[in-house]
Design an enzyme around this catalytic site. Structure first.
Site, mmCIF file in Angstrom:
data_model
loop_
_atom_site.group_PDB
_atom_site.id
_atom_site.type_symbol
_atom_site.label_atom_id
_atom_site.label_comp_id
_atom_site.label_asym_id
_atom_site.label_seq_id
_atom_site.Cartn_x
_atom_site.Cartn_y
_atom_site.Cartn_z
ATOM 1 N N ASP A 1 18.627 34.193 42.301
ATOM 2 C CA ASP A 1 18.911 33.241 43.390
ATOM 3 C C ASP A 1 20.408 33.010 43.602
ATOM 4 O O ASP A 1 20.887 31.883 43.571
ATOM 5 C CB ASP A 1 18.165 31.917 43.133
ATOM 6 C CG ASP A 1 16.666 32.120 43.201
ATOM 7 O OD1 ASP A 1 16.120 32.079 44.307
ATOM 8 O OD2 ASP A 1 16.039 32.376 42.142
ATOM 9 N N HIS B 1 22.013 33.404 46.393
ATOM 10 C CA HIS B 1 22.136 32.639 47.647
ATOM 11 C C HIS B 1 23.561 32.523 48.184
ATOM 12 O O HIS B 1 24.034 31.408 48.492
ATOM 13 C CB HIS B 1 21.501 31.247 47.487
ATOM 14 C CG HIS B 1 19.997 31.289 47.434
ATOM 15 N ND1 HIS B 1 19.248 31.835 48.445
ATOM 16 C CD2 HIS B 1 19.113 30.913 46.475
ATOM 17 C CE1 HIS B 1 17.970 31.766 48.121
ATOM 18 N NE2 HIS B 1 17.854 31.235 46.929
ATOM 19 N N ASP C 1 16.745 37.075 45.789
ATOM 20 C CA ASP C 1 17.342 36.073 46.683
ATOM 21 C C ASP C 1 18.868 36.116 46.592
ATOM 22 O O ASP C 1 19.509 35.124 46.236
ATOM 23 C CB ASP C 1 16.802 34.657 46.416
ATOM 24 C CG ASP C 1 15.613 34.321 47.322
ATOM 25 O OD1 ASP C 1 15.121 35.223 48.023
ATOM 26 O OD2 ASP C 1 15.170 33.155 47.304
ATOM 27 N N ASN D 1 12.246 36.498 48.694
ATOM 28 C CA ASN D 1 11.794 36.173 50.048
ATOM 29 C C ASN D 1 12.968 36.073 51.016
ATOM 30 O O ASN D 1 12.861 36.435 52.179
ATOM 31 C CB ASN D 1 10.967 34.884 50.052
ATOM 32 C CG ASN D 1 11.696 33.697 49.443
ATOM 33 O OD1 ASN D 1 12.029 33.719 48.260
ATOM 34 N ND2 ASN D 1 11.950 32.672 50.231
ATOM 35 N N HIS D 2 14.120 35.584 50.525
ATOM 36 C CA HIS D 2 15.259 35.411 51.439
ATOM 37 C C HIS D 2 15.931 36.724 51.829
ATOM 38 O O HIS D 2 16.723 36.737 52.764
ATOM 39 C CB HIS D 2 16.265 34.426 50.874
ATOM 40 C CG HIS D 2 15.836 33.015 51.089
ATOM 41 N ND1 HIS D 2 15.891 32.418 52.321
ATOM 42 C CD2 HIS D 2 15.288 32.112 50.253
ATOM 43 C CE1 HIS D 2 15.415 31.188 52.230
ATOM 44 N NE2 HIS D 2 15.040 30.980 50.985
ATOM 45 N N ASP E 1 15.176 37.143 55.382
ATOM 46 C CA ASP E 1 15.777 36.320 56.436
ATOM 47 C C ASP E 1 16.456 37.252 57.444
ATOM 48 O O ASP E 1 16.826 36.827 58.538
ATOM 49 C CB ASP E 1 16.811 35.350 55.863
ATOM 50 C CG ASP E 1 16.158 34.324 54.943
ATOM 51 O OD1 ASP E 1 14.925 34.205 54.983
ATOM 52 O OD2 ASP E 1 16.891 33.659 54.185
ATOM 53 N N HIS F 1 10.368 37.770 41.760
ATOM 54 C CA HIS F 1 10.835 36.626 42.547
ATOM 55 C C HIS F 1 9.577 35.875 42.980
ATOM 56 O O HIS F 1 9.104 36.006 44.096
ATOM 57 C CB HIS F 1 11.662 37.080 43.750
ATOM 58 C CG HIS F 1 12.363 35.934 44.401
ATOM 59 N ND1 HIS F 1 13.564 35.456 43.963
ATOM 60 C CD2 HIS F 1 11.989 35.111 45.407
ATOM 61 C CE1 HIS F 1 13.917 34.409 44.692
ATOM 62 N NE2 HIS F 1 12.972 34.182 45.569
ATOM 63 N N HIS G 1 13.312 32.380 42.165
ATOM 64 C CA HIS G 1 12.591 31.690 43.244
ATOM 65 C C HIS G 1 12.438 30.183 43.040
ATOM 66 O O HIS G 1 12.731 29.429 43.956
ATOM 67 C CB HIS G 1 11.225 32.329 43.486
ATOM 68 C CG HIS G 1 10.510 31.833 44.717
ATOM 69 N ND1 HIS G 1 11.109 31.822 45.958
ATOM 70 C CD2 HIS G 1 9.258 31.333 44.903
ATOM 71 C CE1 HIS G 1 10.242 31.333 46.849
ATOM 72 N NE2 HIS G 1 9.126 31.019 46.233
ATOM 73 N N GLN H 1 14.212 28.543 41.052
ATOM 74 C CA GLN H 1 15.589 28.112 40.785
ATOM 75 C C GLN H 1 15.662 27.090 39.659
ATOM 76 O O GLN H 1 16.311 26.053 39.785
ATOM 77 C CB GLN H 1 16.260 27.633 42.090
ATOM 78 C CG GLN H 1 16.305 28.763 43.105
ATOM 79 C CD GLN H 1 16.965 28.419 44.428
ATOM 80 O OE1 GLN H 1 16.514 28.848 45.467
ATOM 81 N NE2 GLN H 1 18.064 27.673 44.397
ATOM 82 N N ARG I 1 28.613 7.566 63.596
ATOM 83 C CA ARG I 1 27.969 6.648 62.666
ATOM 84 C C ARG I 1 27.572 5.330 63.330
ATOM 85 O O ARG I 1 26.484 4.791 63.092
ATOM 86 C CB ARG I 1 28.987 6.408 61.540
ATOM 87 C CG ARG I 1 28.488 5.699 60.347
ATOM 88 C CD ARG I 1 29.689 5.406 59.432
ATOM 89 N NE ARG I 1 29.254 4.563 58.340
ATOM 90 C CZ ARG I 1 28.969 5.023 57.131
ATOM 91 N NH1 ARG I 1 29.101 6.293 56.827
ATOM 92 N NH2 ARG I 1 28.559 4.187 56.189
ATOM 93 N N ARG J 1 23.163 5.455 63.587
ATOM 94 C CA ARG J 1 22.459 4.618 62.611
ATOM 95 C C ARG J 1 21.831 3.378 63.269
ATOM 96 O O ARG J 1 21.321 2.498 62.587
ATOM 97 C CB ARG J 1 23.413 4.182 61.498
ATOM 98 C CG ARG J 1 23.901 5.352 60.675
ATOM 99 C CD ARG J 1 24.783 4.926 59.525
ATOM 100 N NE ARG J 1 25.211 6.115 58.780
ATOM 101 C CZ ARG J 1 25.510 6.123 57.500
ATOM 102 N NH1 ARG J 1 25.414 5.014 56.803
ATOM 103 N NH2 ARG J 1 25.890 7.221 56.902
ATOM 104 N N ARG K 1 26.852 13.460 60.216
ATOM 105 C CA ARG K 1 28.204 12.989 59.869
ATOM 106 C C ARG K 1 29.217 13.121 60.992
ATOM 107 O O ARG K 1 30.373 12.758 60.810
ATOM 108 C CB ARG K 1 28.723 13.734 58.635
ATOM 109 C CG ARG K 1 27.749 13.794 57.479
ATOM 110 C CD ARG K 1 27.319 12.447 56.993
ATOM 111 N NE ARG K 1 28.353 11.736 56.276
ATOM 112 C CZ ARG K 1 28.139 10.635 55.567
ATOM 113 N NH1 ARG K 1 26.918 10.130 55.518
ATOM 114 N NH2 ARG K 1 29.131 10.054 54.951
#
Ligand SMILES: [Zn+2]
Length: 548
Positions: A44, A46, A87, A119-120, A123, A218, A251, A253, A374, A378, A409
């Site tokens: 992983d 990533h 991954d 799996n990734h 993507d 994985h 997977h 993680q 903000r 909010r 943000r």
């Protein structure tokens, strides 16, 4: 078949009834001689080719660590195999924008022997995976991925490595959940069969060709095989098939760590002792994620018997927070500092710079302001709140989505939008998840989150659901014009922060219907903007939520 005994830590296993192999004609090992084998593993990745802003992990330091272990093993006359649980793709924009080229090429530099397909990896479309394969000279292994039209495997199922006198088969297996987690556009002609069946079929062949059998998987490590809504993972595999010596996983993680009594450690902290999970005579290992650790198993092979001598998860410049003399919290290394390999660092630097440059490129355009300030987001439903929730809902094929406004943000001004703008809106790299709830559970959830007060990060934004909320009390909720049916199931998209109970949302990550999609929130928003640009801000207004 080879059974595993633990030399140094026999206390861990009650299962050491060692059946010694009959030596096959093609074997090269000699009776009475012991052979040293070290397995190193990560999973992983990533997109974490670069260290984080605190100087933790990163491939350049990983290379230094692995090089030093290689030198040590060579001096001892041992053999070494370096594997990845897959991954490699997805998670850091600088990597994602370059199809993880620095990550794969970095693995080539470090000298990986093989990887499982995660799996990734899906993507991207298959042509990108093929390109990634061309960048390296180690195999991408998967025994259970097929082309549905030709009925042939898309990847090499296994590879046999001759390491000195030892022949080691590494078979690759990928979670069947890839079909549901991967990008549906790329899944049309691809099918995933059950890993357990594939291994059972391959075992006779593997036993003929190899002395040691390793599965690079994985599939996830689910304690005591409790995989819930997920496809079965490594524990199920080990319990279902006798004859796999070691599973190098990914997977879920997790740092897969048992204590000296063999009990799984649920709150593992860097630097603690770690032993693999032992199931049905198979050692299961997983090194958390992102290259935070390199897993190291030192093994001994003698007379057809494989034994674990020692195991550790070696932290790669991981830090912990401690209070200094002034009582301020500072980050300190949990173990000795590992210098970055200068050659690999120099190789990776242009990729990091290019990646950051690409963040400035235009990904779309909007005709007026997307409100994420903000002081607004909010207090009331906004187009930005609706847009983010909608992007997450569509990404995971959900019926509705909930987004906490504290996770929003910044605003996006009228005009061109860059990836950098998106990262300012969603800087936390939360992961998008989804949970399948029945109508009653869903109404309870919506009631709880509708009650979150204004002027708090918990204040909820929605997509896919029409709501009437009076003084924080949910009055009506409809999906596609229909009342929510208590007996029906619904898929709700939420981010990992609120799923784990952040902002005091009802925790969903332990719900049996919860799935972590692995997609990073900012990436999901960016993709949505790219697909739907030019955006009309007015289309996202309020999101059918009326508050009184
Ligand atoms: Zn995965």
């Amino acid at each position: 078949m080879i059974k595993i005994g633990l030399l140094a830590v026999t206390a861990i296993t009650g299962l050491v009834s060692l059946a010694v192999n009959v030596q096959a004609d093609s074997s090269r090992w000699e009776a009475g001689t012991s052979y040293k084998l070290t397995i190193l593993h990560t999973n992983d990745n990533h997109g974490r080719f670069w260290s984080n802003r605190h100087g933790e992990y990163g491939m350049a330091a990983r290379k230094t660590l692995i090089d030093s272990i290689r030198a040590e093993i060579k001096a001892e006359g041992g053999q070494l195999l370096l594997l990845s649980g897959g991954d490699i793709n997805t998670g850091v924009p600088e990597s994602d924008l370059q199809d993880a080229e620095p990550d794969f090429k970095g693995m080539g530099f470090i000298g990986y022997d093989a990887m499982a397909i995660g799996n990734h990896e899906f993507d991207n479309e298959l042509s990108v995976i093929r390109k990634q394969q061309s960048w390296v000279d180690f195999p991408f292994l998967a025994a259970n991925i097929y082309d549905t039209s030709t009925k042939k495997r898309l990847f090499k199922p296994y590879q046999v490595f001759q390491k000195g006198a030892l022949r080691i088969a590494v078979v690759g297996l990928t979670t069947e959940d890839t079909k549901k987690l991967g990008n549906p556009e790329f899944m049309g002609n691809i099918s995933f069969t059950q890993p357990v069946d594939e291994v059972k079929n391959l075992l006779p062949e593997l036993n003929k060709k190899a002395d040691i059998i390793i599965a690079a998987t994985h599939m996830g490590h689910y304690q005591d095989a409790k995989f819930g809504i997920n496809a079965p993972g490594d524990v199920t595999l080990a319990r279902s098939v006798k004859g796999i010596d070691i599973i190098i996983g990914g997977h879920s993680q997790d740092p897969v760590c048992a204590d000296a009594q063999g009990a799984m450690i649920t709150k593992y902290k860097a630097g603690m002792a770690c032993m693999p999970d032992v199931q049905n005579g198979t050692l299961i290992m997983q090194a958390h994620e992102w290259g935070k650790y390199v897993g190291r198993a030192d093994l001994e092979f003698k007379d057809g018997e494989l034994s674990l001598v020692s195991y550790q998860l070696i932290p790669v410049n991981l830090k912990k927070k401690v209070k200094n003399a002034e009582g301020k919290k500072v980050r300190v290394l949990v173990a000795d500092a590992i210098a970055e390999d200068a050659t690999l660092k120099a190789f990776l630097t242009p990729y990091q710079e290019q990646g950051q440059e690409k963040l400035q490129q235009k990904i779309g355009v909007v005709d007026s302001k997307l409100e994420g300030d903000r002081a607004v987001v909010r207090f009331e439903p906004t187009n930005m709140g609706h847009l983010i929730a909608l992007a997450q809902m569509e990404k995971v094929g959900a019926d509705l989505a909930v987004m906490n406004s504290g996770g929003i943000r910044d605003s996006i001004a009228q005009g061109d939008i860059t990836y950098k703008d998106v990262l300012k809106v969603q800087p936390f790299a939360n992961v998008v998840g989804f949970v399948t709830l029945n109508g009653k559970e869903l109404l309870d959830y919506l009631t709880a989150v509708a009650a979150k007060p204004i002027d708090s990060g918990a204040f909820a934004q929605f997509a896919g659901v029409s709501l009437m909320i009076e003084q924080g009390v949910l009055k009506t909720a409809t999906i596609k014009g229909q009342d929510i049916d208590p007996a029906k199931n619904y898929r709700l998209a939420i981010n990992s922060y609120i799923a784990s109970g952040g902002d005091k949302y009802p925790p969903m990550n332990k719900h049996s219907g919860y799935v972590n999609s692995g997609f990073v929130d900012a990436d999901v928003l960016k993709e949505y903007i790219e697909k739907n640009s030019p955006l009309s801000a007015g289309e996202y207004d309020k999101g059918n939520v009326v508050r009184k």
